[in-house]
Each structure stands twice: as C-alpha cells, then as structure tokens.
Design a protein around this motif. Structure first.
Motif, PDB file in Angstrom:
ATOM      1  N   LEU A   1       0.818  -1.211   0.000  1.00 23.84           N
ATOM      2  CA  LEU A   1       0.000   0.000   0.000  1.00 23.84           C
ATOM      3  C   LEU A   1       0.853   1.262   0.000  1.00 23.84           C
ATOM      4  O   LEU A   1       0.386   2.337  -0.395  1.00 23.84           O
ATOM      5  N   ASN A   2       2.101   1.123   0.427  1.00 24.51           N
ATOM      6  CA  ASN A   2       3.048   2.234   0.375  1.00 24.51           C
ATOM      7  C   ASN A   2       4.002   2.120  -0.817  1.00 24.51           C
ATOM      8  O   ASN A   2       5.048   2.762  -0.851  1.00 24.51           O
ATOM      9  N   ASP A   3       3.621   1.286  -1.808  1.00 25.78           N
ATOM     10  CA  ASP A   3       4.391   1.128  -3.053  1.00 25.78           C
ATOM     11  C   ASP A   3       5.807   0.610  -2.836  1.00 25.78           C
ATOM     12  O   ASP A   3       6.716   0.930  -3.600  1.00 25.78           O
ATOM     13  N   THR A   4       5.993  -0.198  -1.763  1.00 33.45           N
ATOM     14  CA  THR A   4       7.306  -0.802  -1.520  1.00 33.45           C
ATOM     15  C   THR A   4       7.129  -2.262  -1.139  1.00 33.45           C
ATOM     16  O   THR A   4       7.357  -2.659   0.006  1.00 33.45           O
ATOM     17  N   PRO A   5       6.696  -3.131  -2.058  1.00 33.83           N
ATOM     18  CA  PRO A   5       6.486  -4.532  -1.689  1.00 33.83           C
ATOM     19  C   PRO A   5       7.776  -5.180  -1.197  1.00 33.83           C
ATOM     20  O   PRO A   5       8.844  -4.965  -1.762  1.00 33.83           O
ATOM     21  N   LEU A   6       7.664  -5.959  -0.136  1.00 33.82           N
ATOM     22  CA  LEU A   6       8.828  -6.577   0.484  1.00 33.82           C
ATOM     23  C   LEU A   6       9.017  -8.000  -0.033  1.00 33.82           C
ATOM     24  O   LEU A   6       8.066  -8.764  -0.147  1.00 33.82           O
ATOM     25  N   SER A   7      10.254  -8.357  -0.317  1.00 38.17           N
ATOM     26  CA  SER A   7      10.585  -9.702  -0.770  1.00 38.17           C
ATOM     27  C   SER A   7      10.601 -10.660   0.412  1.00 38.17           C
ATOM     28  O   SER A   7      10.575 -10.248   1.585  1.00 38.17           O
ATOM     29  N   ALA A   8      10.694 -11.950   0.119  1.00 37.76           N
ATOM     30  CA  ALA A   8      10.830 -12.947   1.185  1.00 37.76           C
ATOM     31  C   ALA A   8      12.073 -12.675   2.015  1.00 37.76           C
ATOM     32  O   ALA A   8      12.069 -12.823   3.248  1.00 37.76           O
ATOM     33  N   THR A   9      13.159 -12.261   1.373  1.00 34.51           N
ATOM     34  CA  THR A   9      14.390 -11.950   2.094  1.00 34.51           C
ATOM     35  C   THR A   9      14.187 -10.788   3.047  1.00 34.51           C
ATOM     36  O   THR A   9      14.607 -10.841   4.212  1.00 34.51           O
ATOM     37  N   SER A  10      13.523  -9.737   2.573  1.00 34.96           N
ATOM     38  CA  SER A  10      13.267  -8.584   3.434  1.00 34.96           C
ATOM     39  C   SER A  10      12.393  -8.960   4.615  1.00 34.96           C
ATOM     40  O   SER A  10      12.607  -8.494   5.743  1.00 34.96           O
ATOM     41  N   LEU A  11      11.388  -9.815   4.385  1.00 30.69           N
ATOM     42  CA  LEU A  11      10.504 -10.222   5.463  1.00 30.69           C
ATOM     43  C   LEU A  11      11.241 -11.066   6.491  1.00 30.69           C
ATOM     44  O   LEU A  11      11.052 -10.889   7.708  1.00 30.69           O
ATOM     45  N   LEU A  12      12.081 -11.992   6.027  1.00 32.17           N
ATOM     46  CA  LEU A  12      12.841 -12.813   6.973  1.00 32.17           C
ATOM     47  C   LEU A  12      13.808 -11.944   7.774  1.00 32.17           C
ATOM     48  O   LEU A  12      13.940 -12.107   8.992  1.00 32.17           O
TER      49      LEU A  12
ATOM     50  N   LEU B   1      11.069 -25.056  10.177  1.00 30.77           N
ATOM     51  CA  LEU B   1       9.833 -24.846   9.433  1.00 30.77           C
ATOM     52  C   LEU B   1       9.626 -25.975   8.432  1.00 30.77           C
ATOM     53  O   LEU B   1      10.525 -26.271   7.634  1.00 30.77           O
ATOM     54  N   ASP B   2       8.447 -26.569   8.467  1.00 29.77           N
ATOM     55  CA  ASP B   2       8.112 -27.684   7.573  1.00 29.77           C
ATOM     56  C   ASP B   2       7.203 -27.172   6.451  1.00 29.77           C
ATOM     57  O   ASP B   2       6.014 -26.922   6.679  1.00 29.77           O
ATOM     58  N   PRO B   3       7.713 -27.020   5.226  1.00 27.71           N
ATOM     59  CA  PRO B   3       6.880 -26.518   4.131  1.00 27.71           C
ATOM     60  C   PRO B   3       5.752 -27.462   3.740  1.00 27.71           C
ATOM     61  O   PRO B   3       4.797 -27.046   3.067  1.00 27.71           O
TER      62      PRO B   3
ATOM     63  N   GLU C   1      13.197 -19.431  -2.315  1.00 29.18           N
ATOM     64  CA  GLU C   1      12.676 -18.120  -1.927  1.00 29.18           C
ATOM     65  C   GLU C   1      11.164 -18.048  -2.147  1.00 29.18           C
ATOM     66  O   GLU C   1      10.450 -17.428  -1.356  1.00 29.18           O
ATOM     67  N   GLU C   2      10.667 -18.710  -3.201  1.00 25.54           N
ATOM     68  CA  GLU C   2       9.213 -18.759  -3.398  1.00 25.54           C
ATOM     69  C   GLU C   2       8.536 -19.530  -2.271  1.00 25.54           C
ATOM     70  O   GLU C   2       7.463 -19.141  -1.786  1.00 25.54           O
ATOM     71  N   THR C   3       9.173 -20.606  -1.833  1.00 23.29           N
ATOM     72  CA  THR C   3       8.626 -21.383  -0.717  1.00 23.29           C
ATOM     73  C   THR C   3       8.595 -20.554   0.557  1.00 23.29           C
ATOM     74  O   THR C   3       7.599 -20.544   1.295  1.00 23.29           O
ATOM     75  N   LEU C   4       9.682 -19.853   0.823  1.00 21.53           N
ATOM     76  CA  LEU C   4       9.751 -19.014   2.014  1.00 21.53           C
ATOM     77  C   LEU C   4       8.682 -17.928   1.973  1.00 21.53           C
ATOM     78  O   LEU C   4       7.978 -17.681   2.968  1.00 21.53           O
TER      79      LEU C   4
ATOM     80  N   PHE D   1       2.696 -16.340   4.147  1.00 19.10           N
ATOM     81  CA  PHE D   1       1.266 -16.101   3.936  1.00 19.10           C
ATOM     82  C   PHE D   1       0.401 -17.299   4.295  1.00 19.10           C
ATOM     83  O   PHE D   1      -0.744 -17.137   4.739  1.00 19.10           O
ATOM     84  N   LEU D   2       0.921 -18.499   4.103  1.00 19.77           N
ATOM     85  CA  LEU D   2       0.136 -19.708   4.326  1.00 19.77           C
ATOM     86  C   LEU D   2       0.533 -20.450   5.595  1.00 19.77           C
ATOM     87  O   LEU D   2      -0.172 -21.346   6.032  1.00 19.77           O
ATOM     88  N   GLY D   3       1.669 -20.062   6.161  1.00 15.08           N
ATOM     89  CA  GLY D   3       2.188 -20.776   7.313  1.00 15.08           C
ATOM     90  C   GLY D   3       1.575 -20.316   8.623  1.00 15.08           C
ATOM     91  O   GLY D   3       1.053 -19.207   8.743  1.00 15.08           O
ATOM     92  N   ASP D   4       1.648 -21.193   9.623  1.00 15.46           N
ATOM     93  CA  ASP D   4       1.195 -20.881  10.977  1.00 15.46           C
ATOM     94  C   ASP D   4       1.874 -21.867  11.917  1.00 15.46           C
ATOM     95  O   ASP D   4       2.888 -22.484  11.549  1.00 15.46           O
TER      96      ASP D   4
END
Length: 460
Positions: free
Chosen positions: A367-378, A409-411, A427-430, A435-438
């Motif tokens: 929403l702030n025009d800066t989508p974060l990658s999986a690397t950035s989130l980790l 973490l078990d994918p 990286e796609e799995t991460l 989004f899908l993990g819990d």
C-alpha cells in the motif's frame, strides 16, 4: 559456564545460582536447509542478503552454535558421536523475534475493534486490572510463552501491567524456559482507571527494584516502560528520565504516534513540545535501546532525531490495520537509518505468528508502493528485530558463536503448502510460508539449544 535451563548467565548474575539446574543441553546437530540473512548492505529495503545452505548442518553445544556448513563437511568423523536431528525436508531459520507484545492482553486478542483509545478503555484496561491476581498472571504467562514457542518466537520485548508482580511473573516464566526476553512494569499515573494507576514515586521505586532484580540475569533484560505519554504526568516522565540516567544500559519501551486521535491528544497535553517524539526527547528517553512501537505519524525531523539517537521502531502492521490506526512508511523509516523490528503487538495484533505478521507487513508495504521480498521479510523478523533490540551479536542469525535459537519450518505441514512448495524455488517457498504458514508449520523451536516445542520436535 553455569547455565539454567537453556540460557547463559550474564555477568553479575551469579547471585541467582540457586535457580540453576543440571539439565544443560548436550551437544547435538540439526540437519536441514539452513536459511538466514547476512548483514544488510545498506539501510534501504532490498539491501538484505539471503544465505542458504541446502542439506546443511548446525552443531549446537552448551546452548550455542559452534559450527555451520554443508552436512557433508560438518558431520565429520570427529562429530560422528553426536545425535543428529534430521530435518532434511525442512528449513532451519533463526528464532523469530517479536519486538513489541503485551502478555496481559492474551485473553482479549481478536476483540471487536473500535479505534485505539476506545479499545484501551473497553478491553485493555479491564484486562490489565485483573492482573492484580497473581495466579491469573502466572497462568497467563505460562500460556503466553507456550504460544510464542508454538509459533517459533524465541525472543520478545514484552509489556506487563502496572502491577510490579506482573513483571516478576513473566521474568520468572521466561527464566525457567531459558528464553531471551526484555520486559517491564507499565508506568501510568493519570488518564487511566484507578485500579491500574501508580504514582510518579511508586512507579520509579517499583521499576528500580525490578530492574535491580532482573536486568542482566541469564538471558533477561529490563525495559523502563511508561505506557505512552498521555498516561504519564510530567512528574512521572521526570522519574522515568531519572531511571534512564541511572541505568543507561536498560531499555526504554513505549508507544509513539500510533493513532491520529492519540497524536492530537498528546498535542493538547504537551503544548510546548514540537511533536509527540519531542515529548519523550525532552526527558532524555530517545536514545540507544529505546524501542518505540508504531511510529506511524512521524515527520522527517522526528525520523532524523530517532536515527541519530539510535532509537528503534517496532513495526506492528497487524494491530495497525486491525484498529484502523494507519500504515507505517517502512521504507522511509529504514532509509532514515532507523533500526526497525517486527512486532505482533498482541492483543491489538490478532496473531502470535510472526509468519502471519510478516504477511501483514508485506500488505502494508504494498500500500506504500514498496512490496517486500521474502528476504526482506525474513530479515525484518530475525536479524532486523535483533539489531533493533541491540542483541544482533547474540541472536538473529545462525553463525557460529550465536545463541542456539533455531526454528524448524516444515513446508509440507499442510496439503496446500506441500503442493505450493513442491515446484517452487526456495525463496518462493519461504515467501509462501509467510502467507500460508502458521503454528502447524513449526516442527521444532530450539531456545538456547533446548527444544521448547516438544510436542512436535525431538524431546527437550
């Protein structure tokens, strides 16, 4: 080194040896795909680097990582005697770090919203008043830590209530678990119900006693904790400043610029201050080891001041959207040079899961025009949070010498994530796991080398 159940004893903490036990973790190895972040190349979003070792191994001894690398190199003859916990279908990541959470709000999580100030009055203050009952506080603390471990969180910065005993209780529980935890008694002497009010004098005295009792013991640290500016008088802020001067290595933990009505209220209460941040700055509370939750409504002057002082931000995307407070400009915060961690902010936040909280950070960043990658989130949930809490030399990545806080973490824990990750890159799995993990995807949570999630992983 003398140890309790999983945490090294800090210098000066020898007087607490009566709590030490003999169940020092034995040496062992973890085998799986090692995934963590190296040092960021700069302050911009996207400067983070992902480090991956497929079929890697970590050797853990006495609660620390002593070796890391490809399994074929690490599990040599001289380590053949070690038990190996084989997670070759899983990811080994650093323990997740929650930079702002309220343990007394566990039982009001997902309460019907309203805006911040009404939510405090309707839900938070009554829930915190109930913590005058030490048995309730103790039962909640035990549940709270179990829920953190179930979700892979191994370090947290925690707010208690205005009852000094609430801080003792969360420290006692964390110490038993060998957890790295920062906590403090909330200080508030006005604009709140009488049942949870302290005074400038009692807030100072009780906080000092707690600080002297807990700060630096094992993996624990104390945070001087004024709730937020509207609930502290000038006299209490003066007392808070005195504590901060007397204990420069203690943390300061509070809220800042979360909600527009809150910001306006601060302006009415402190008309002499240039900004909300300036209220704290006038009392010497903007400094190294100051953690400010939210920080949505700051201007460039505020950001420059936080960066130069070494203060940090706890990015709380789930609670900010749940209460309709606003969207943190994470890019502007990072590029100003402010250390920033990720926070669930339970109970305003609606999940103990740092995976789900990271997914909300992604949405806010979009929403702030800066989508974060999986690397950035980790990075945000591990090394970034560790650096924001000034503990990046101890936790947040998986290099030798670090404390052995490791999450498995078990994918393939659910049919959907198994299908999603079957043909995906790492990286796609991460990214999908955010989004899908819990908690179902957390196969084990090692805290100081001890498995704190034994119903899923190997015995502690």
């Amino acid at each position: 080194m003398t140890r309790d159940a999983g945490g090294p004893v800090a210098a000066g903490a020898e007087h607490n040896e009566e709590a030490m036990t003999s169940d020092t973790p034995t040496a062992f190895a973890l085998r799986g795909t090692i995934v963590d972040c190296g040092p960021a190349a700069g302050p911009r979003v996207g400067d983070e680097a992902l480090r991956v070792t497929e079929d890697g191994a970590l050797i853990i001894d006495n609660g620390r990582i002593v070796a890391r690398g490809p399994a074929g190199e690490i599990l040599r003859e001289d380590s053949a005697h070690l038990p190996v916990h084989d997670y070759r279908d899983c990811l080994l990541i650093p323990g997740l770090i929650d930079s702002h959470i309220h343990y007394p709000q566990t039982d009001i999580i997902a309460s019907y919203g309203e805006h911040l100030l009404a939510w405090l009055e309707r839900y938070t203050f009554p829930a915190e008043a109930a913590f005058a009952d030490a048995d309730l506080a103790r039962e909640t603390a035990d549940f709270f830590l179990a829920e953190l471990f179930r979700n892979g969180t191994t370090t947290a910065m925690v707010m208690g209530t205005s009852h000094a005993r609430s801080a003792d209780i969360i420290f006692e529980a964390a110490r038993r678990e060998g957890m790295r935890l920062v906590a403090g008694k909330v200080m508030m002497d006005r604009n709140c119900p009488e049942a949870i009010q302290d005074t400038a004098e009692s807030g100072y005295r009780e906080s000092r006693e707690l600080l002297e009792r807990w700060h630096g013991v094992d993996r624990l640290a104390y945070a001087i904790t004024p709730r937020f500016a509207p609930t502290s008088s000038e006299a209490q802020l003066e007392a808070t400043a005195r504590l901060a001067r007397e204990f420069p290595d203690a943390y300061v933990h509070t809220h800042l610029a979360e909600n527009r009505k809150e910001v306006a209220w601060v302006g009415e209460l402190f008309p002499e201050a240039r900004s909300y941040l300036d209220v704290y700055d006038r009392y010497g509370l903007v400094r190294e080891r100051s953690m400010y939750a939210h920080c949505i409504y700051l201007d460039d002057t505020d950001r420059r001041r936080m960066a130069e002082a070494g203060a940090a931000v706890a990015f709380s995307p789930t609670s900010n959207t749940f209460l309709g407070s606003g969207l943190l400009d994470y890019r502007a915060t990072r590029e100003a040079g402010i250390r920033t961690g990720l926070a669930t902010d339970v109970g305003g936040g609606c999940s103990f899961s740092m995976l789900r909280t990271a997914s909300e950070a992604y949405k806010v960043s979009c929403l702030n025009d800066t989508p974060l990658s999986a690397t950035s989130l980790l990075h945000l949930a591990t090394r970034g949070s560790a650096e924001a809490m000034d503990i990046g030399d101890r936790v947040g990545h998986l290099d030798p010498g670090m404390e052995a806080d490791v999450v498995v973490l078990d994918p393939a824990a659910t049919p959907l994530t198994a299908r999603r990750s079957a043909r995906a890159t790492l990286e796609e799995t991460l990214f999908a796991l955010f989004f899908l993990g819990d908690d179902r995807h957390v196969a084990a949570t090692f805290v100081g080398g001890r498995n704190a999630h034994p119903e899923r992983g190997p015995a502690p």
